[in-house]
Design a protein around this motif. Structure first.
Motif, short mmCIF file in Angstrom:
data_model
loop_
_atom_site.label_atom_id
_atom_site.label_comp_id
_atom_site.label_asym_id
_atom_site.label_seq_id
_atom_site.Cartn_x
_atom_site.Cartn_y
_atom_site.Cartn_z
N VAL A 1 24.03 14.30 103.17
CA VAL A 1 24.65 13.03 102.81
C VAL A 1 24.78 12.93 101.30
O VAL A 1 25.78 12.44 100.78
CB VAL A 1 23.81 11.84 103.36
N ALA B 1 40.78 15.66 97.71
CA ALA B 1 41.11 16.49 98.87
C ALA B 1 39.91 16.71 99.77
O ALA B 1 39.98 16.53 100.98
CB ALA B 1 41.67 17.83 98.40
N VAL C 1 34.23 12.05 104.39
CA VAL C 1 34.28 10.63 104.67
C VAL C 1 34.64 10.40 106.13
O VAL C 1 34.06 9.56 106.81
CB VAL C 1 35.29 9.93 103.73
N GLU C 2 35.60 11.18 106.63
CA GLU C 2 36.00 10.99 108.01
C GLU C 2 34.90 11.35 108.98
O GLU C 2 34.82 10.81 110.08
CB GLU C 2 37.25 11.82 108.30
N ARG C 3 34.06 12.27 108.57
CA ARG C 3 32.95 12.64 109.46
C ARG C 3 31.80 11.67 109.37
O ARG C 3 30.79 11.82 110.05
CB ARG C 3 32.44 14.04 109.10
N GLY C 4 31.91 10.69 108.50
CA GLY C 4 30.83 9.73 108.36
C GLY C 4 29.64 10.27 107.58
O GLY C 4 28.56 9.69 107.60
N LEU C 5 29.86 11.41 106.86
CA LEU C 5 28.74 11.99 106.12
C LEU C 5 28.50 11.30 104.78
O LEU C 5 27.38 11.22 104.31
CB LEU C 5 29.01 13.48 105.85
N PHE D 1 32.28 12.40 97.02
CA PHE D 1 33.09 11.19 97.13
C PHE D 1 33.17 10.48 95.79
O PHE D 1 34.21 9.97 95.40
CB PHE D 1 32.42 10.31 98.18
N ASP E 1 27.98 8.44 102.25
CA ASP E 1 27.52 7.07 102.31
C ASP E 1 28.35 6.28 101.31
O ASP E 1 28.03 6.22 100.12
CB ASP E 1 26.03 7.01 101.96
N MET E 2 29.43 5.65 101.81
CA MET E 2 30.35 4.97 100.90
C MET E 2 29.67 3.82 100.19
O MET E 2 29.99 3.53 99.03
CB MET E 2 31.57 4.45 101.67
N ILE F 1 22.59 12.92 111.63
CA ILE F 1 21.92 12.54 110.40
C ILE F 1 20.76 11.62 110.74
O ILE F 1 20.95 10.64 111.44
CB ILE F 1 22.88 11.76 109.49
N SER G 1 36.80 15.21 99.77
CA SER G 1 35.97 14.11 100.24
C SER G 1 36.57 13.43 101.46
O SER G 1 35.85 12.82 102.25
CB SER G 1 35.71 13.09 99.13
N SER G 2 37.88 13.56 101.64
CA SER G 2 38.49 12.93 102.81
C SER G 2 37.86 13.49 104.09
O SER G 2 37.65 12.76 105.06
CB SER G 2 40.00 13.15 102.82
#
Lengths: 109, 261
Positions: free
Chosen positions: B180, B60, B66-70, B187, B72-73, B133, B62-63
């Motif tokens: 990050v 819930a 992740v959408e904010r680009g925070l 994530f 680091d996938m 960032i 991490s979505s």
């Protein structure tokens, strides 16, 4: 081993939208199934199987996320991270299959 | 399950989810001991329930990051090679470990977490909040992978997310900015906890009725926590968490010592 970040914040956000979407909907749907199943189970115990399915669905959602991330990396021709995510997928799938087949349970419990 | 147990479980989930989302941890670290100590759930099942709850929170919250680009996938997925391996092995071993040992390990981890949170509170006071960032380079992958292996192992063995191990390693050793690091850890814990959860599920260790109620609570709690997050000062949350984890550690050790486990 250090690595330069060729990926800028903008690309990360685009990727993030796709993966985030998958994550969010996976969560909503599985929790909904769990809740529905459990509510039904109060009226008829047999329905607990629905809740159980919901739980399984919930723990599957991160697997879906791995697949989506992999697809995103593949679409960007990012070979390294496509392979990395495939690796993670492999580990998780092998574990889940082994577990669900009962290979990971002690003989007597 | 009687109605008031249901309400209590929901409350537990709600609190754990909210505090977890606000504090950047999985919440499992609260759920496992409370279930084991106050609800009389056997340790293995408490761990299993907690893992499922952690998957719910992580997915819930991490979505959003992740959408904010925070998050680091890329870093996250790389480290996940290690965490998932650790988690799978640990979850498997947990089937052979007795519950007193698990409880003892858990108490020790609670103490470690309390200390790690104190340190994080200290560090976050000094971090300036810039909207962008800064560009960064990731260093020391081998150390990161090793730490992730351990974190995954802790996750599978104790039913937690592993954030208190991963975040400091990423931030202090791998030179990743704190925000990050926190987002990436968040994530990762979903995948890690899910891997262990499969093993517990296959063993029949998940008490479906209890887990369902807790999951609903935790999910709602984490959505609430994520929404409240901008308005709460991190230091307060971390202070609360330190008190809670410390208290639970003492409770658990006390019960272990008096043989009431």
């Amino acid at each position: 081993m250090s690595e330069t970040r060729r990926v800028n914040a903008e690309i990360r956000q685009q990727e993030g939208h796709i993966v985030g979407f998958a994550l969010r909907w996976g969560a909503y749907i599985s929790v909904a199934v769990v809740a529905a199943g459990q509510v039904l189970a109060f009226f008829h115990p047999a329905f607990e199987v629905v809740a159980k399915a919901g739980v399984l669905l919930l723990i599957f959602t991160p697997v879906v996320r791995i697949v989506v991330a992999c697809a995103v990396f593949a679409s960007e021709r990012d070979r390294r991270y496509t392979l990395v995510s495939l690796g993670v997928l492999f580990i998780v799938v092998m574990t889940s299959v082994a577990a669900l087949l009962g290979w990971m349970s002690p003989p007597e419990r | 399950m009687s109605p008031h147990v249901i309400v209590e479980l929901l409350g537990l989930g709600l609190c754990a989810g909210t505090i977890g989302a606000l504090g950047g941890i999985g919440g499992g670290i609260i759920i496992t001991p409370v279930l084991a100590i106050y609800f009389g759930v056997p340790m293995h099942q408490a761990i299993a329930t907690s893992l499922v709850a952690v998957v719910a929170t992580s997915t819930a919250t991490s979505s959003v990051y992740v959408e904010r680009g925070l998050s680091d996938m890329r870093l996250g997925m790389t480290l996940e090679l290690a965490t998932t391996t650790g988690a799978a092995i640990a979850a498997f071993i947990a089937g052979y470990v007795n519950r007193h040992t698990l409880a003892l390990l858990f108490s020790l981890f609670l103490i470690y977490t309390a200390l790690a949170l104190v340190r994080r509170a200290w560090v976050s006071r000094q971090e300036k909040h810039t909207p962008e960032i800064p560009p960064y380079e990731v260093h020391r992958y081998p150390l990161g992978m090793l730490a992730s292996l351990v974190a995954g192992g802790m996750s599978g063995l104790l039913g937690i997310g592993g954030g208190p191990i991963k975040v400091p390693v990423m931030y202090l050793f791998m030179k990743v900015p704190l925000r990050v690091a926190t987002a990436t850890s968040n994530f990762m814990i979903g995948v890690t906890a899910a891997t262990s959860a499969f093993v517990y599920f296959g063993r029949g260790d998940i008490p479906v009725a209890t887990a369902s109620v807790v999951v609903v609570g935790v999910f709602a709690g984490s959505l609430l926590g994520a929404r409240l997050s901008p308005r709460v000062r991190p230091t307060y949350i971390l202070g609360l968490l330190v008190c809670v984890t410390g208290y639970l550690a003492v409770q658990m050790l006390f019960r272990l010592a008096s043989g009431r486990f």
